[in-house]
Design a protein around this motif. Sequence first.
Motif, PDB file in Angstrom:
ATOM      1  N   ALA A  24       0.840  -1.207   0.000  1.00 55.09           N
ATOM      2  CA  ALA A  24       0.000   0.000   0.000  1.00 55.09           C
ATOM      3  C   ALA A  24       0.870   1.249   0.000  1.00 55.09           C
ATOM      4  CB  ALA A  24      -0.904   0.005   1.222  1.00 55.09           C
ATOM      5  N   TYR A  25       0.271   2.353  -0.458  1.00 56.71           N
ATOM      6  CA  TYR A  25       0.954   3.650  -0.515  1.00 56.71           C
ATOM      7  C   TYR A  25      -0.002   4.690   0.061  1.00 56.71           C
ATOM      8  CZ  TYR A  25       3.302   7.755  -2.520  1.00 56.71           C
ATOM      9  OH  TYR A  25       3.939   8.954  -2.691  1.00 56.71           O
ATOM     10  N   VAL A  26       0.392   5.324   1.162  1.00 56.07           N
ATOM     11  CA  VAL A  26      -0.437   6.355   1.783  1.00 56.07           C
ATOM     12  C   VAL A  26       0.416   7.600   1.969  1.00 56.07           C
ATOM     13  CG1 VAL A  26      -1.769   7.028   3.826  1.00 56.07           C
ATOM     14  CG2 VAL A  26      -1.907   4.682   2.966  1.00 56.07           C
ATOM     15  N   GLU A  27      -0.119   8.723   1.482  1.00 54.02           N
ATOM     16  CA  GLU A  27       0.560  10.007   1.639  1.00 54.02           C
ATOM     17  C   GLU A  27      -0.435  10.996   2.216  1.00 54.02           C
ATOM     18  OE1 GLU A  27       2.978  13.237  -1.085  1.00 54.02           O
ATOM     19  OE2 GLU A  27       2.871  11.141  -1.748  1.00 54.02           O
ATOM     20  N   GLY A  28      -0.122  11.546   3.404  1.00 56.02           N
ATOM     21  CA  GLY A  28      -1.017  12.483   4.068  1.00 56.02           C
ATOM     22  C   GLY A  28      -0.804  12.431   5.569  1.00 56.02           C
ATOM     23  N   ASN A  29      -1.810  12.841   6.298  1.00 54.04           N
ATOM     24  CA  ASN A  29      -1.772  12.810   7.756  1.00 54.04           C
ATOM     25  C   ASN A  29      -2.749  11.757   8.247  1.00 54.04           C
ATOM     26  OD1 ASN A  29       0.038  15.060   7.965  1.00 54.04           O
ATOM     27  ND2 ASN A  29      -1.680  16.351   7.410  1.00 54.04           N
ATOM     28  N   VAL A  30      -2.314  10.980   9.235  1.00 57.56           N
ATOM     29  CA  VAL A  30      -3.119   9.898   9.771  1.00 57.56           C
ATOM     30  C   VAL A  30      -3.347  10.129  11.257  1.00 57.56           C
ATOM     31  CG1 VAL A  30      -3.003   7.457  10.401  1.00 57.56           C
ATOM     32  CG2 VAL A  30      -2.424   8.159   8.092  1.00 57.56           C
ATOM     33  N   THR A  31      -4.596   9.976  11.683  1.00 54.83           N
ATOM     34  CA  THR A  31      -4.932  10.025  13.103  1.00 54.83           C
ATOM     35  C   THR A  31      -5.813   8.823  13.402  1.00 54.83           C
ATOM     36  OG1 THR A  31      -4.885  12.445  13.080  1.00 54.83           O
ATOM     37  CG2 THR A  31      -5.987  11.398  14.941  1.00 54.83           C
ATOM     38  N   ASN A  36       8.278  -4.999   5.941  1.00 52.08           N
ATOM     39  CA  ASN A  36       9.157  -4.194   5.096  1.00 52.08           C
ATOM     40  C   ASN A  36       8.614  -2.781   4.935  1.00 52.08           C
ATOM     41  OD1 ASN A  36      11.099  -6.235   4.530  1.00 52.08           O
ATOM     42  ND2 ASN A  36       9.595  -7.196   3.185  1.00 52.08           N
ATOM     43  N   ALA A  37       7.992  -2.250   5.965  1.00 51.94           N
ATOM     44  CA  ALA A  37       7.400  -0.911   5.907  1.00 51.94           C
ATOM     45  C   ALA A  37       8.465   0.134   5.643  1.00 51.94           C
ATOM     46  CB  ALA A  37       6.686  -0.600   7.221  1.00 51.94           C
ATOM     47  N   ARG A  38       8.031   1.209   5.011  1.00 48.50           N
ATOM     48  CA  ARG A  38       8.895   2.368   4.767  1.00 48.50           C
ATOM     49  C   ARG A  38       8.101   3.599   5.166  1.00 48.50           C
ATOM     50  NH1 ARG A  38      13.466   3.774   1.626  1.00 48.50           N
ATOM     51  NH2 ARG A  38      13.363   5.972   1.046  1.00 48.50           N
ATOM     52  N   ILE A  39       8.630   4.357   6.106  1.00 46.82           N
ATOM     53  CA  ILE A  39       7.937   5.521   6.652  1.00 46.82           C
ATOM     54  C   ILE A  39       8.840   6.730   6.501  1.00 46.82           C
ATOM     55  CG2 ILE A  39       6.994   6.595   8.741  1.00 46.82           C
ATOM     56  CD1 ILE A  39       7.220   2.842   8.405  1.00 46.82           C
ATOM     57  N   GLU A  40       8.279   7.804   5.941  1.00 48.91           N
ATOM     58  CA  GLU A  40       8.982   9.074   5.827  1.00 48.91           C
ATOM     59  C   GLU A  40       8.105  10.127   6.492  1.00 48.91           C
ATOM     60  OE1 GLU A  40       9.884   9.976   1.750  1.00 48.91           O
ATOM     61  OE2 GLU A  40      10.897   8.055   1.430  1.00 48.91           O
ATOM     62  N   GLY A  41       8.564  10.668   7.616  1.00 47.92           N
ATOM     63  CA  GLY A  41       7.782  11.710   8.271  1.00 47.92           C
ATOM     64  C   GLY A  41       7.873  11.642   9.771  1.00 47.92           C
ATOM     65  N   GLU A  45      12.497   6.962   8.237  1.00 51.36           N
ATOM     66  CA  GLU A  45      13.254   8.194   8.062  1.00 51.36           C
ATOM     67  C   GLU A  45      12.378   9.340   8.522  1.00 51.36           C
ATOM     68  OE1 GLU A  45      14.829   8.550   4.130  1.00 51.36           O
ATOM     69  OE2 GLU A  45      15.603   6.513   4.146  1.00 51.36           O
ATOM     70  N   GLY A  46      12.700   9.880   9.675  1.00 48.22           N
ATOM     71  CA  GLY A  46      11.900  10.955  10.228  1.00 48.22           C
ATOM     72  C   GLY A  46      12.124  11.058  11.711  1.00 48.22           C
ATOM     73  N   SER A  47      11.074  11.440  12.417  1.00 52.80           N
ATOM     74  CA  SER A  47      11.204  11.607  13.863  1.00 52.80           C
ATOM     75  C   SER A  47       9.996  11.014  14.574  1.00 52.80           C
ATOM     76  CB  SER A  47      11.344  13.086  14.222  1.00 52.80           C
ATOM     77  OG  SER A  47      10.193  13.794  13.823  1.00 52.80           O
ATOM     78  N   SER A  48      10.215  10.667  15.828  1.00 51.45           N
ATOM     79  CA  SER A  48       9.157  10.142  16.665  1.00 51.45           C
ATOM     80  C   SER A  48       9.067  11.011  17.905  1.00 51.45           C
ATOM     81  CB  SER A  48       9.474   8.696  17.051  1.00 51.45           C
ATOM     82  OG  SER A  48       8.586   8.252  18.050  1.00 51.45           O
ATOM     83  N   ARG A  49       7.849  11.357  18.276  1.00 46.27           N
ATOM     84  CA  ARG A  49       7.632  12.161  19.470  1.00 46.27           C
ATOM     85  C   ARG A  49       6.505  11.551  20.285  1.00 46.27           C
ATOM     86  NH1 ARG A  49       9.992  15.396  16.167  1.00 46.27           N
ATOM     87  NH2 ARG A  49      11.060  17.294  16.651  1.00 46.27           N
ATOM     88  N   ARG A  50       6.583  11.732  21.566  1.00 46.02           N
ATOM     89  CA  ARG A  50       5.573  11.218  22.493  1.00 46.02           C
ATOM     90  C   ARG A  50       4.363  12.148  22.483  1.00 46.02           C
ATOM     91  NH1 ARG A  50       4.730   6.714  25.180  1.00 46.02           N
ATOM     92  NH2 ARG A  50       4.025   6.925  27.300  1.00 46.02           N
ATOM     93  N   LEU A  51       3.155  11.578  22.433  1.00 40.97           N
ATOM     94  CA  LEU A  51       1.918  12.355  22.517  1.00 40.97           C
ATOM     95  C   LEU A  51       1.697  12.836  23.948  1.00 40.97           C
ATOM     96  CD1 LEU A  51      -0.648  10.247  20.466  1.00 40.97           C
ATOM     97  CD2 LEU A  51       0.121  12.552  19.930  1.00 40.97           C
ATOM     98  N   ASP A  52       1.263  14.074  24.095  1.00 39.61           N
ATOM     99  CA  ASP A  52       0.924  14.596  25.417  1.00 39.61           C
ATOM    100  C   ASP A  52      -0.376  14.003  25.935  1.00 39.61           C
ATOM    101  OD1 ASP A  52       3.185  16.186  25.499  1.00 39.61           O
ATOM    102  OD2 ASP A  52       2.176  17.872  24.531  1.00 39.61           O
ATOM    103  N   ARG A  53      -1.346  13.851  25.023  1.00 41.32           N
ATOM    104  CA  ARG A  53      -2.633  13.279  25.410  1.00 41.32           C
ATOM    105  C   ARG A  53      -3.059  12.273  24.345  1.00 41.32           C
ATOM    106  NH1 ARG A  53      -6.696  17.140  22.996  1.00 41.32           N
ATOM    107  NH2 ARG A  53      -5.364  18.760  22.160  1.00 41.32           N
ATOM    108  N   PRO A  54      -3.836  11.279  24.732  1.00 41.52           N
ATOM    109  CA  PRO A  54      -4.210  10.221  23.783  1.00 41.52           C
ATOM    110  C   PRO A  54      -5.088  10.733  22.639  1.00 41.52           C
ATOM    111  CG  PRO A  54      -4.948   9.696  26.022  1.00 41.52           C
ATOM    112  CD  PRO A  54      -4.349  11.050  26.061  1.00 41.52           C
TER     113      PRO A  54
END
Length: 169
Positions: free
Chosen positions: A63-70, A94-99, A115-124
């Motif tokens: 699959a190919y997904v480009e956008g914002n996911v919540t 074999n996932a590939r994540i950019e963002g 390739e990107g960054s990971s940050r902790r959510l303040d609230r769920p």
Amino acid sequence: MSKDYAAVEARPGSTPKMQPDIVTTFGPGMLVTGNVTCAGAIQVFGRVLGDIRAAHLIIGEGAYVEGNVTALDVIVQGFFKGTVHGNTVKLQGNARIEGEVYNKSLSIEPNVVFEGSSRRLDRPVDAPSANEVAGNRDFAPLAPVAEPLDLMPQQYAGAPAGIDNDVLV
């Protein structure tokens, strides 16, 4: 197949309002351009160019997904480019994540390319409500389309290796 990927079938006589575990699947031959909001689960095996908001999301292999996911829970096995907001995020196979990935819990398997960054959510993250999905607004009828869209694979020549352009043919 693990239980994470098992599609749940609607029971006869049930309605979507009474059946919260209904799964929406975008198959490998499908291209969705635009935003998608779903109170239940979504499985993507094709392409989505736009934002996705759902209770649960699986971006399947190929699959190919480009956008914002919540979503409450996000599993990525294919290609994703954008920003993820999820309580539980799993990057598998074999996932590939950019963002960017905003999460409460993140797991990354050994063969994943992130390739990107990971940050902790303040609230769920919250799942979309039934009112949000229904929209509760009036829609004007769409004007007829003069000619069909020409969706040729060369429009996606910049897609990463491993993404099958033949799904558009």
